[in-house]
Design a protein around this motif. Structure first.
Motif, PDB file in Angstrom:
ATOM      1  N   THR A  50     120.722   0.444  10.459  1.00 32.66           N
ATOM      2  CA  THR A  50     120.452   0.545  11.894  1.00 32.66           C
ATOM      3  C   THR A  50     120.016   1.950  12.273  1.00 32.66           C
ATOM      4  OG1 THR A  50     122.100  -1.181  12.313  1.00 32.66           O
ATOM      5  CG2 THR A  50     121.430   0.178  14.176  1.00 32.66           C
ATOM      6  N   ALA A  51     120.707   2.957  11.738  1.00 30.22           N
ATOM      7  CA  ALA A  51     120.353   4.338  12.054  1.00 30.22           C
ATOM      8  C   ALA A  51     118.964   4.690  11.542  1.00 30.22           C
ATOM      9  CB  ALA A  51     121.390   5.289  11.456  1.00 30.22           C
ATOM     10  N   VAL A  52     118.638   4.297  10.319  1.00 25.82           N
ATOM     11  CA  VAL A  52     117.324   4.594   9.752  1.00 25.82           C
ATOM     12  C   VAL A  52     116.228   3.875  10.524  1.00 25.82           C
ATOM     13  CG1 VAL A  52     115.878   4.311   7.700  1.00 25.82           C
ATOM     14  CG2 VAL A  52     118.229   5.117   7.471  1.00 25.82           C
ATOM     15  N   THR A  53     116.464   2.619  10.897  1.00 29.03           N
ATOM     16  CA  THR A  53     115.469   1.874  11.662  1.00 29.03           C
ATOM     17  C   THR A  53     115.244   2.489  13.033  1.00 29.03           C
ATOM     18  OG1 THR A  53     116.203  -0.142  10.519  1.00 29.03           O
ATOM     19  CG2 THR A  53     114.799  -0.421  12.439  1.00 29.03           C
ATOM     20  N   ALA A  54     116.317   2.972  13.668  1.00 23.90           N
ATOM     21  CA  ALA A  54     116.167   3.639  14.968  1.00 23.90           C
ATOM     22  C   ALA A  54     115.364   4.930  14.830  1.00 23.90           C
ATOM     23  CB  ALA A  54     117.545   3.925  15.565  1.00 23.90           C
ATOM     24  N   ILE A  55     115.603   5.692  13.764  1.00 23.99           N
ATOM     25  CA  ILE A  55     114.833   6.915  13.533  1.00 23.99           C
ATOM     26  C   ILE A  55     113.355   6.584  13.331  1.00 23.99           C
ATOM     27  CG2 ILE A  55     114.492   8.815  11.911  1.00 23.99           C
ATOM     28  CD1 ILE A  55     117.510   8.803  11.442  1.00 23.99           C
ATOM     29  N   GLN A  56     113.076   5.541  12.552  1.00 22.78           N
ATOM     30  CA  GLN A  56     111.692   5.156  12.313  1.00 22.78           C
ATOM     31  C   GLN A  56     111.024   4.644  13.583  1.00 22.78           C
ATOM     32  OE1 GLN A  56     112.202   2.317   9.170  1.00 22.78           O
ATOM     33  NE2 GLN A  56     112.161   3.868   7.550  1.00 22.78           N
ATOM     34  N   HIS A  58     111.762   5.531  16.686  1.00 23.29           N
ATOM     35  CA  HIS A  58     111.475   6.702  17.516  1.00 23.29           C
ATOM     36  C   HIS A  58     110.291   7.484  16.962  1.00 23.29           C
ATOM     37  CE1 HIS A  58     112.140  10.221  20.039  1.00 23.29           C
ATOM     38  NE2 HIS A  58     112.139  10.974  18.936  1.00 23.29           N
ATOM     39  N   TRP A  59     110.215   7.583  15.662  1.00 25.22           N
ATOM     40  CA  TRP A  59     109.140   8.313  15.003  1.00 25.22           C
ATOM     41  C   TRP A  59     107.780   7.712  15.345  1.00 25.22           C
ATOM     42  CZ3 TRP A  59     110.235  10.452   9.510  1.00 25.22           C
ATOM     43  CH2 TRP A  59     109.255  11.380   9.167  1.00 25.22           C
ATOM     44  N   PHE A  60     107.658   6.392  15.129  1.00 18.69           N
ATOM     45  CA  PHE A  60     106.367   5.747  15.335  1.00 18.69           C
ATOM     46  C   PHE A  60     106.038   5.584  16.815  1.00 18.69           C
ATOM     47  CE2 PHE A  60     107.212   4.127  10.971  1.00 18.69           C
ATOM     48  CZ  PHE A  60     106.092   4.669  10.373  1.00 18.69           C
ATOM     49  N   SER A  61     107.046   5.436  17.652  1.00 18.29           N
ATOM     50  CA  SER A  61     106.781   5.325  19.086  1.00 18.29           C
ATOM     51  C   SER A  61     106.182   6.611  19.635  1.00 18.29           C
ATOM     52  CB  SER A  61     108.073   4.988  19.836  1.00 18.29           C
ATOM     53  OG  SER A  61     108.566   3.731  19.439  1.00 18.29           O
ATOM     54  N   GLY A 237     103.520  -2.683  24.056  1.00 24.08           N
ATOM     55  CA  GLY A 237     104.162  -3.808  23.370  1.00 24.08           C
ATOM     56  C   GLY A 237     104.535  -3.464  21.942  1.00 24.08           C
ATOM     57  N   MET A 238     103.702  -2.652  21.291  1.00 20.62           N
ATOM     58  CA  MET A 238     104.024  -2.224  19.933  1.00 20.62           C
ATOM     59  C   MET A 238     105.280  -1.357  19.914  1.00 20.62           C
ATOM     60  SD  MET A 238     102.016  -3.354  17.535  1.00 20.62           S
ATOM     61  CE  MET A 238     102.246  -2.120  16.276  1.00 20.62           C
ATOM     62  N   SER A 239     105.418  -0.504  20.911  1.00 23.66           N
ATOM     63  CA  SER A 239     106.597   0.348  20.972  1.00 23.66           C
ATOM     64  C   SER A 239     107.869  -0.479  21.162  1.00 23.66           C
ATOM     65  CB  SER A 239     106.445   1.352  22.115  1.00 23.66           C
ATOM     66  OG  SER A 239     107.580   2.187  22.203  1.00 23.66           O
ATOM     67  N   SER A 240     107.820  -1.461  22.055  1.00 20.42           N
ATOM     68  CA  SER A 240     109.003  -2.307  22.251  1.00 20.42           C
ATOM     69  C   SER A 240     109.306  -3.141  21.018  1.00 20.42           C
ATOM     70  CB  SER A 240     108.789  -3.220  23.463  1.00 20.42           C
ATOM     71  OG  SER A 240     107.689  -4.093  23.241  1.00 20.42           O
ATOM     72  N   LEU A 241     108.254  -3.556  20.302  1.00 19.16           N
ATOM     73  CA  LEU A 241     108.465  -4.319  19.073  1.00 19.16           C
ATOM     74  C   LEU A 241     109.171  -3.476  18.019  1.00 19.16           C
ATOM     75  CD1 LEU A 241     107.991  -6.923  17.454  1.00 19.16           C
ATOM     76  CD2 LEU A 241     105.770  -5.999  16.775  1.00 19.16           C
ATOM     77  N   LEU A 242     108.803  -2.209  17.945  1.00 19.43           N
ATOM     78  CA  LEU A 242     109.455  -1.327  16.990  1.00 19.43           C
ATOM     79  C   LEU A 242     110.939  -1.175  17.299  1.00 19.43           C
ATOM     80  CD1 LEU A 242     106.747   1.468  16.652  1.00 19.43           C
ATOM     81  CD2 LEU A 242     107.395  -0.198  14.914  1.00 19.43           C
ATOM     82  N   TRP A 243     111.275  -1.074  18.585  1.00 21.62           N
ATOM     83  CA  TRP A 243     112.688  -0.931  18.937  1.00 21.62           C
ATOM     84  C   TRP A 243     113.456  -2.235  18.759  1.00 21.62           C
ATOM     85  CZ3 TRP A 243     115.241   3.355  19.127  1.00 21.62           C
ATOM     86  CH2 TRP A 243     114.566   4.546  19.412  1.00 21.62           C
ATOM     87  N   MET A 244     112.756  -3.369  18.849  1.00 22.62           N
ATOM     88  CA  MET A 244     113.421  -4.643  18.577  1.00 22.62           C
ATOM     89  C   MET A 244     113.752  -4.811  17.101  1.00 22.62           C
ATOM     90  SD  MET A 244     114.055  -6.159  21.353  1.00 22.62           S
ATOM     91  CE  MET A 244     114.530  -7.746  20.705  1.00 22.62           C
ATOM     92  N   GLN A 245     113.108  -3.985  16.254  1.00 21.65           N
ATOM     93  CA  GLN A 245     113.431  -4.020  14.838  1.00 21.65           C
ATOM     94  C   GLN A 245     114.846  -3.530  14.554  1.00 21.65           C
ATOM     95  OE1 GLN A 245     111.706  -4.775  12.016  1.00 21.65           O
ATOM     96  NE2 GLN A 245     109.610  -5.103  12.709  1.00 21.65           N
ATOM     97  N   VAL A 246     115.400  -2.733  15.451  1.00 26.14           N
ATOM     98  CA  VAL A 246     116.721  -2.142  15.203  1.00 26.14           C
ATOM     99  C   VAL A 246     117.805  -3.217  15.094  1.00 26.14           C
ATOM    100  CG1 VAL A 246     118.460  -0.552  16.067  1.00 26.14           C
ATOM    101  CG2 VAL A 246     116.031   0.030  16.267  1.00 26.14           C
TER     102      VAL A 246
END
Length: 299
Positions: A50-56, A58-61, A237-246
Protein backbone atom coordinates in the motif's frame (compact mmCIF):
# COMPACT_ATOMS: atom_id res chain seq x y z
CA UNK A 1 -9.88 -70.28 15.79
CA UNK A 2 -8.33 -66.90 16.42
CA UNK A 3 -9.23 -64.30 13.84
CA UNK A 4 -6.25 -62.44 12.39
CA UNK A 5 -6.84 -58.68 12.54
CA UNK A 6 -6.87 -56.97 9.18
CA UNK A 7 -4.17 -54.48 8.38
CA UNK A 8 -5.77 -51.11 7.66
CA UNK A 9 -5.41 -49.85 4.13
CA UNK A 10 -3.71 -46.43 3.99
CA UNK A 11 -5.80 -43.52 2.76
CA UNK A 12 -3.15 -42.61 0.21
CA UNK A 13 -2.48 -45.36 -2.33
CA UNK A 14 1.07 -46.75 -2.54
CA UNK A 15 3.47 -44.99 -4.83
CA UNK A 16 4.08 -41.27 -5.31
CA UNK A 17 1.48 -38.90 -3.90
CA UNK A 18 -1.30 -38.43 -6.50
CA UNK A 19 -1.70 -34.86 -7.68
CA UNK A 20 -5.36 -34.55 -6.66
CA UNK A 21 -4.48 -35.80 -3.16
CA UNK A 22 -1.66 -33.27 -3.05
CA UNK A 23 -4.08 -30.44 -3.82
CA UNK A 24 -6.58 -31.64 -1.22
CA UNK A 25 -3.97 -32.08 1.50
CA UNK A 26 -2.44 -28.67 0.77
CA UNK A 27 -5.86 -27.05 1.13
CA UNK A 28 -6.54 -28.89 4.39
CA UNK A 29 -3.22 -27.90 5.93
CA UNK A 30 -3.53 -24.31 4.73
CA UNK A 31 -6.91 -24.00 6.41
CA UNK A 32 -5.64 -25.59 9.63
CA UNK A 33 -2.64 -23.28 9.99
CA UNK A 34 -4.15 -20.20 8.36
CA UNK A 35 -4.48 -18.12 11.52
CA UNK A 36 -1.00 -18.99 12.73
CA UNK A 37 0.84 -18.17 9.47
CA UNK A 38 -1.21 -15.85 7.26
CA UNK A 39 -1.56 -12.64 9.36
CA UNK A 40 2.13 -12.55 10.30
CA UNK A 41 3.09 -12.35 6.61
CA UNK A 42 0.08 -10.97 4.74
CA UNK A 43 -0.47 -7.87 6.90
CA UNK A 44 3.13 -6.55 6.73
CA UNK A 45 3.31 -7.22 2.99
CA UNK A 46 -0.05 -5.53 2.41
CA UNK A 47 1.09 -2.45 4.34
CA UNK A 48 4.34 -2.26 2.37
CA UNK A 49 2.48 -2.73 -0.92
CA UNK A 50 0.00 0.00 0.00
CA UNK A 51 2.78 2.43 0.89
CA UNK A 52 4.73 1.74 -2.31
CA UNK A 53 1.61 2.05 -4.46
CA UNK A 54 0.74 5.38 -2.81
CA UNK A 55 4.27 6.67 -3.49
CA UNK A 56 4.01 5.59 -7.13
CA UNK A 57 0.57 7.17 -7.49
CA UNK A 58 1.84 10.46 -6.10
CA UNK A 59 4.89 10.23 -8.33
CA UNK A 60 2.99 9.72 -11.57
CA UNK A 61 0.20 12.15 -10.67
CA UNK A 62 2.74 14.94 -10.31
CA UNK A 63 4.11 14.12 -13.76
CA UNK A 64 0.82 13.57 -15.52
CA UNK A 65 1.02 16.86 -17.38
CA UNK A 66 4.32 15.91 -19.02
CA UNK A 67 3.98 12.50 -20.66
CA UNK A 68 7.63 12.53 -21.68
CA UNK A 69 8.79 13.02 -18.13
CA UNK A 70 6.41 10.28 -17.03
CA UNK A 71 7.95 7.83 -19.48
CA UNK A 72 11.48 8.76 -18.40
CA UNK A 73 10.57 8.33 -14.73
CA UNK A 74 10.44 4.56 -15.23
CA UNK A 75 14.23 4.74 -15.57
CA UNK A 76 14.64 7.04 -12.58
CA UNK A 77 17.07 5.45 -10.07
CA UNK A 78 14.84 6.34 -7.12
CA UNK A 79 11.81 4.74 -8.78
CA UNK A 80 13.77 1.60 -9.65
CA UNK A 81 15.16 1.46 -6.13
CA UNK A 82 11.71 1.60 -4.54
CA UNK A 83 10.41 -1.05 -6.94
CA UNK A 84 13.32 -3.42 -6.32
CA UNK A 85 13.05 -2.94 -2.55
CA UNK A 86 9.35 -3.77 -2.73
CA UNK A 87 10.04 -6.94 -4.71
CA UNK A 88 12.77 -7.97 -2.26
CA UNK A 89 10.44 -7.54 0.72
CA UNK A 90 7.78 -9.62 -1.01
CA UNK A 91 10.23 -12.43 -1.70
CA UNK A 92 11.49 -12.41 1.89
CA UNK A 93 7.94 -12.47 3.27
CA UNK A 94 6.87 -15.30 0.99
CA UNK A 95 9.91 -17.33 2.00
CA UNK A 96 9.02 -16.85 5.67
CA UNK A 97 5.62 -18.27 4.82
CA UNK A 98 7.25 -21.23 3.08
CA UNK A 99 9.50 -21.86 6.09
CA UNK A 100 6.47 -21.99 8.40
CA UNK A 101 4.60 -24.28 6.00
CA UNK A 102 7.51 -26.74 5.82
CA UNK A 103 7.79 -26.89 9.61
CA UNK A 104 4.04 -27.30 10.02
CA UNK A 105 4.00 -30.14 7.48
CA UNK A 106 6.77 -31.85 9.46
CA UNK A 107 4.58 -31.72 12.57
CA UNK A 108 6.54 -28.96 14.32
CA UNK A 109 4.67 -26.08 16.00
CA UNK A 110 4.34 -22.92 13.93
CA UNK A 111 6.61 -20.11 15.10
CA UNK A 112 6.48 -17.13 12.77
CA UNK A 113 9.18 -15.23 14.63
CA UNK A 114 11.53 -18.12 14.05
CA UNK A 115 10.44 -18.28 10.39
CA UNK A 116 11.25 -14.59 9.88
CA UNK A 117 14.59 -14.94 11.69
CA UNK A 118 15.50 -17.94 9.57
CA UNK A 119 14.67 -16.05 6.39
CA UNK A 120 16.76 -12.98 7.17
CA UNK A 121 19.88 -15.01 7.97
CA UNK A 122 22.80 -14.27 5.68
CA UNK A 123 23.01 -17.82 4.27
CA UNK A 124 19.28 -17.88 3.59
CA UNK A 125 19.29 -14.50 1.86
CA UNK A 126 22.31 -15.51 -0.21
CA UNK A 127 20.58 -18.69 -1.33
CA UNK A 128 17.42 -16.78 -2.17
CA UNK A 129 19.44 -14.27 -4.18
CA UNK A 130 21.09 -17.08 -6.14
CA UNK A 131 17.76 -18.85 -6.63
CA UNK A 132 15.90 -15.82 -7.99
CA UNK A 133 18.88 -14.78 -10.11
CA UNK A 134 18.58 -18.14 -11.87
CA UNK A 135 14.84 -17.68 -12.26
CA UNK A 136 15.18 -14.20 -13.75
CA UNK A 137 17.96 -15.43 -16.05
CA UNK A 138 15.70 -18.21 -17.34
CA UNK A 139 12.85 -15.73 -17.67
CA UNK A 140 15.03 -13.53 -19.85
CA UNK A 141 15.72 -16.41 -22.25
CA UNK A 142 12.46 -16.04 -24.19
CA UNK A 143 10.45 -16.94 -21.03
CA UNK A 144 10.15 -20.63 -21.97
CA UNK A 145 13.02 -22.03 -19.84
CA UNK A 146 11.40 -20.66 -16.67
CA UNK A 147 8.62 -23.26 -16.99
CA UNK A 148 11.31 -25.90 -16.45
CA UNK A 149 13.67 -24.05 -14.11
CA UNK A 150 11.00 -22.83 -11.64
CA UNK A 151 9.65 -26.29 -10.69
CA UNK A 152 13.18 -27.73 -10.80
CA UNK A 153 14.27 -25.26 -8.08
CA UNK A 154 11.04 -25.24 -6.08
CA UNK A 155 12.47 -27.49 -3.33
CA UNK A 156 15.21 -25.02 -2.35
CA UNK A 157 13.34 -23.56 0.69
CA UNK A 158 12.42 -26.99 2.11
CA UNK A 159 16.01 -28.15 1.61
CA UNK A 160 17.22 -25.16 3.62
CA UNK A 161 14.70 -25.69 6.42
CA UNK A 162 14.68 -29.47 6.74
CA UNK A 163 18.25 -30.40 5.78
CA UNK A 164 20.27 -27.25 6.49
CA UNK A 165 21.52 -27.02 2.91
CA UNK A 166 22.30 -23.59 1.52
CA UNK A 167 23.72 -22.15 -1.67
CA UNK A 168 24.70 -24.64 -4.36
CA UNK A 169 23.97 -27.57 -2.04
CA UNK A 170 20.32 -26.52 -1.73
CA UNK A 171 20.08 -26.04 -5.50
CA UNK A 172 21.59 -29.44 -6.30
CA UNK A 173 19.35 -31.10 -3.69
CA UNK A 174 16.25 -29.53 -5.24
CA UNK A 175 17.28 -30.62 -8.73
CA UNK A 176 18.01 -34.15 -7.52
CA UNK A 177 14.63 -34.57 -5.82
CA UNK A 178 12.63 -32.97 -8.62
CA UNK A 179 14.13 -35.13 -11.37
CA UNK A 180 13.66 -38.50 -9.66
CA UNK A 181 10.61 -40.52 -10.70
CA UNK A 182 9.72 -44.17 -11.25
CA UNK A 183 11.05 -45.48 -14.59
CA UNK A 184 8.52 -45.09 -17.38
CA UNK A 185 6.07 -43.15 -15.16
CA UNK A 186 6.89 -39.54 -16.00
CA UNK A 187 3.42 -38.38 -14.90
CA UNK A 188 4.42 -39.22 -11.32
CA UNK A 189 7.55 -37.09 -11.48
CA UNK A 190 7.86 -34.46 -8.73
CA UNK A 191 9.00 -32.08 -11.46
CA UNK A 192 5.69 -32.43 -13.32
CA UNK A 193 3.67 -32.10 -10.13
CA UNK A 194 5.60 -29.04 -9.03
CA UNK A 195 5.07 -27.44 -12.44
CA UNK A 196 1.33 -28.14 -12.27
CA UNK A 197 1.15 -26.85 -8.70
CA UNK A 198 2.90 -23.62 -9.62
CA UNK A 199 0.61 -23.25 -12.64
CA UNK A 200 -2.49 -23.73 -10.48
CA UNK A 201 -1.19 -21.23 -7.94
CA UNK A 202 -0.36 -18.66 -10.63
CA UNK A 203 -3.80 -18.94 -12.25
CA UNK A 204 -5.55 -18.73 -8.88
CA UNK A 205 -3.45 -15.72 -7.91
CA UNK A 206 -4.29 -13.84 -11.10
CA UNK A 207 -7.97 -14.74 -10.88
CA UNK A 208 -8.36 -13.77 -7.22
CA UNK A 209 -6.32 -10.60 -7.74
CA UNK A 210 -8.50 -9.62 -10.68
CA UNK A 211 -11.69 -10.22 -8.71
CA UNK A 212 -10.63 -8.04 -5.78
CA UNK A 213 -9.11 -5.28 -7.94
CA UNK A 214 -11.72 -4.96 -10.65
CA UNK A 215 -14.37 -3.15 -8.56
CA UNK A 216 -11.85 -0.36 -7.87
CA UNK A 217 -10.39 -0.09 -11.37
CA UNK A 218 -13.38 -0.63 -13.64
CA UNK A 219 -15.16 2.70 -12.94
CA UNK A 220 -11.92 4.58 -13.60
CA UNK A 221 -11.34 2.85 -16.92
CA UNK A 222 -14.94 3.51 -18.01
CA UNK A 223 -14.54 7.21 -17.16
CA UNK A 224 -11.27 7.46 -19.11
CA UNK A 225 -12.69 5.74 -22.20
CA UNK A 226 -15.78 7.94 -22.07
CA UNK A 227 -13.71 11.14 -21.97
CA UNK A 228 -11.34 9.89 -24.66
CA UNK A 229 -14.26 9.05 -26.97
CA UNK A 230 -15.72 12.54 -26.42
CA UNK A 231 -12.37 14.20 -27.15
CA UNK A 232 -12.05 15.59 -23.64
CA UNK A 233 -8.96 15.80 -21.44
CA UNK A 234 -8.73 12.60 -19.47
CA UNK A 235 -5.58 13.38 -17.47
CA UNK A 236 -7.65 14.00 -14.33
CA UNK A 237 -9.24 10.58 -14.78
CA UNK A 238 -5.81 9.02 -15.07
CA UNK A 239 -4.77 10.60 -11.80
CA UNK A 240 -7.82 9.27 -9.97
CA UNK A 241 -7.24 5.84 -11.50
CA UNK A 242 -3.72 5.81 -10.14
CA UNK A 243 -4.97 6.58 -6.64
CA UNK A 244 -7.61 3.86 -6.94
CA UNK A 245 -4.72 1.45 -7.37
CA UNK A 246 -3.84 1.91 -3.70
CA UNK A 247 -6.77 -0.01 -2.14
CA UNK A 248 -6.82 -2.38 -5.11
CA UNK A 249 -3.17 -3.36 -4.61
CA UNK A 250 -3.69 -3.69 -0.86
CA UNK A 251 -6.49 -6.22 -1.35
CA UNK A 252 -4.51 -7.89 -4.11
CA UNK A 253 -1.57 -8.38 -1.74
CA UNK A 254 -3.82 -9.94 0.89
CA UNK A 255 -5.44 -12.27 -1.66
CA UNK A 256 -2.11 -13.24 -3.23
CA UNK A 257 -0.68 -14.14 0.18
CA UNK A 258 -3.63 -16.47 0.83
CA UNK A 259 -3.10 -18.23 -2.50
CA UNK A 260 0.64 -18.47 -1.92
CA UNK A 261 0.08 -20.08 1.48
CA UNK A 262 -1.81 -22.84 -0.33
CA UNK A 263 1.10 -23.27 -2.78
CA UNK A 264 3.60 -23.33 0.11
CA UNK A 265 1.90 -26.30 1.72
CA UNK A 266 1.73 -28.04 -1.66
CA UNK A 267 5.48 -27.59 -2.16
CA UNK A 268 6.17 -28.78 1.40
CA UNK A 269 4.05 -31.90 0.92
CA UNK A 270 5.65 -32.64 -2.42
CA UNK A 271 9.14 -32.24 -0.93
CA UNK A 272 8.42 -34.69 1.89
CA UNK A 273 6.85 -37.14 -0.54
CA UNK A 274 9.77 -36.96 -3.00
CA UNK A 275 12.34 -37.33 -0.22
CA UNK A 276 10.41 -40.22 1.32
CA UNK A 277 10.30 -42.07 -1.99
CA UNK A 278 14.00 -41.51 -2.55
CA UNK A 279 15.17 -42.49 0.93
CA UNK A 280 12.53 -45.12 1.68
CA UNK A 281 11.18 -43.38 4.77
CA UNK A 282 7.61 -43.85 3.54
CA UNK A 283 8.06 -47.62 3.31
CA UNK A 284 9.71 -47.68 6.74
CA UNK A 285 6.74 -45.77 8.21
CA UNK A 286 4.25 -48.21 6.67
CA UNK A 287 6.17 -51.20 8.06
CA UNK A 288 6.35 -49.68 11.54
CA UNK A 289 2.61 -48.91 11.50
CA UNK A 290 1.74 -52.48 10.41
CA UNK A 291 4.29 -54.25 12.64
CA UNK A 292 4.93 -52.10 15.74
CA UNK A 293 7.87 -52.86 18.06
CA UNK A 294 7.32 -55.32 20.95
CA UNK A 295 5.30 -53.88 23.75
CA UNK A 296 3.09 -51.73 21.53
CA UNK A 297 -0.42 -52.79 20.49
CA UNK A 298 -0.74 -54.00 16.92
CA UNK A 299 -3.10 -52.42 14.37
Amino acid sequence: MTEIPAIPVPAVPPGPLPFHVLLDEAQRLARRHFRAIYPAVAIPLALVTTAVTAIQAHWFSSRMADLGAQAISFLNPAYLGVTLLHIALLLVGYNAMQVAAVRATSGAPVDMRQAWRFTVRARTLGTLLLWYAMLFASLGCCCLPVFFVAPLLSFIPPAMVEEGRFGLQAISRSVDLARRHPPGRWQESPLIKAALLLLVGTLLGYLVGLLVSLPFLLPGYVNIFRKAAAGEDFSAGMSSLLWMQVPAQCLNALASAAVYLYVCFGIALLFHDARGRQEGTDLRAEIESAFPPPGEPGP
